[in-house]
Design an enzyme around this catalytic site. Structure first.
Site, PDB file in Angstrom:
ATOM      1  N   PRO A   2       0.818  -1.214   0.000  1.00  0.00           N
ATOM      2  CA  PRO A   2       0.000   0.000   0.000  1.00  0.00           C
ATOM      3  C   PRO A   2       0.852   1.264   0.000  1.00  0.00           C
ATOM      4  O   PRO A   2       1.689   1.447   0.882  1.00  0.00           O
ATOM      5  CB  PRO A   2      -0.834  -0.111   1.281  1.00  0.00           C
ATOM      6  CG  PRO A   2      -0.268  -1.228   2.063  1.00  0.00           C
ATOM      7  CD  PRO A   2       0.626  -2.027   1.194  1.00  0.00           C
ATOM      8  N   GLU A   3       0.650   2.093  -0.990  1.00  0.00           N
ATOM      9  CA  GLU A   3       1.349   3.374  -1.042  1.00  0.00           C
ATOM     10  C   GLU A   3       0.373   4.472  -0.624  1.00  0.00           C
ATOM     11  O   GLU A   3      -0.779   4.201  -0.294  1.00  0.00           O
ATOM     12  CB  GLU A   3       1.904   3.606  -2.453  1.00  0.00           C
ATOM     13  CG  GLU A   3       3.024   2.629  -2.782  1.00  0.00           C
ATOM     14  CD  GLU A   3       4.201   3.302  -3.479  1.00  0.00           C
ATOM     15  OE1 GLU A   3       4.431   4.506  -3.263  1.00  0.00           O
ATOM     16  OE2 GLU A   3       4.881   2.616  -4.251  1.00  0.00           O
TER      17      GLU A   3
END
Ligand SMILES: [Zn+2]
Length: 272
Positions: A2-3
């Site tokens: 997850p960015e």
């Protein structure tokens, strides 16, 4: 992994279901995340109300009347909303139950995520106090980035991935932004001109905003009974596309290692 856009979409996906709700039960099934879940978490959180959910860099800040719970999703973590009685999935390590009988579950197969508790403002926690400006804020501007980059020999890609310079730009969005700006990822940060920083700033904001927009269509996934919020498939121009044709010029996308991270770029569109 997850960015920033995925973390922001997570925030938007879960907040309407638990904001303003009181926590009636806390269950830690597995304390062994990247750092152990605070032993007192169950006691501390039971009875408190979530006032709001904020985000700083890739951290979610659950603001309560007593303090802030800080959550990082690590490499493979996700949060989702379940109903009391919904089946537990493997890797659901932590669960909060609210007065509206909703549950917030943290699932993390690789357990690189973490949970922290602080009674000071979340932004002042040791993990966050030296983090640079948010990339989508007005503080993150060309003048700032240009000034910070002078006399820096480090590659421009590593420079923008440095969290002291700017918050939350990971490998994927660093590659994509440099492609949009037409800058070679290995170029020394101190040798990039101001007009090119102008283009890079605009590119960073544009790729992050368009990813967040793309993720908007997945907001309902956070409450699906099978509860695996799809981290959205976003269209990338260079990331993970080694050997494929550049959408702009047709040359094959190249891959190199920079700072031990796979780096994708077009040797023709991205000038040194
Ligand atoms: Zn190209």
């Amino acid at each position: 992994m997850p960015e920033l856009p995925e973390v922001e979409i997570t925030r938007r996906g879960i907040e309407p279901h638990i904001s303003g709700q009181q926590i009636i039960r806390v269950l830690v099934r597995n304390q062994q995340l990247r750092w152990p879940v605070p032993v007192a978490l169950e006691k501390t959180l039971t009875g408190v109300t979530i006032e709001s959910i904020g985000r700083r860099a890739k951290y979610l800040l659950f603001q309560t009347s007593k303090g802030t719970m800080i959550v990082h999703l690590g490499m493979s973590g996700s949060l989702h909303i379940a109903e009391a009685g919904d089946k537990i999935s493997k890797h659901d390590h932590v669960e909060l139950e609210f007065t509206n009988s909703r549950l917030l579950r943290l699932n993390d197969p690789r357990r690189f995520g973490s949970i922290h508790w602080t009674t000071s403002p979340g932004e002042r926690h040791r993990l966050l106090r030296s983090v640079g400006p948010e990339p989508l804020s007005d503080t993150f501007c060309t003048d700032y980035l240009y000034r910070k980059s002078r006399n820096r020999k480090v590659a421009i890609k590593n420079f923008i991935m440095n969290s002291h310079i700017v918050a939350g730009i990971g490998n994927v969005y660093a590659c994509e932004s440099l492609f949009v700006a037409g800058i070679h990822p290995s170029r020394g940060a101190g040798h990039v001109s101001k007009p090119r920083y102008d283009r890079l700033l605009a590119a960073i904001k544009q790729v992050l905003q368009s990813a967040i927009k793309a993720g908007g269509s997945t907001l309902n996934d956070f409450v699906k009974p099978d509860g695996r919020p799809g981290y959205f498939q976003h269209h990338f121009s260079v990331y993970g596309k080694t050997g494929q044709s550049c959408g702009r010029c047709g040359s094959p996308i190249k891959q190199i290692a920079l700072g031990q991270r796979s780096t994708f770029y077009c040797g023709k569109c991205q000038r040194f």
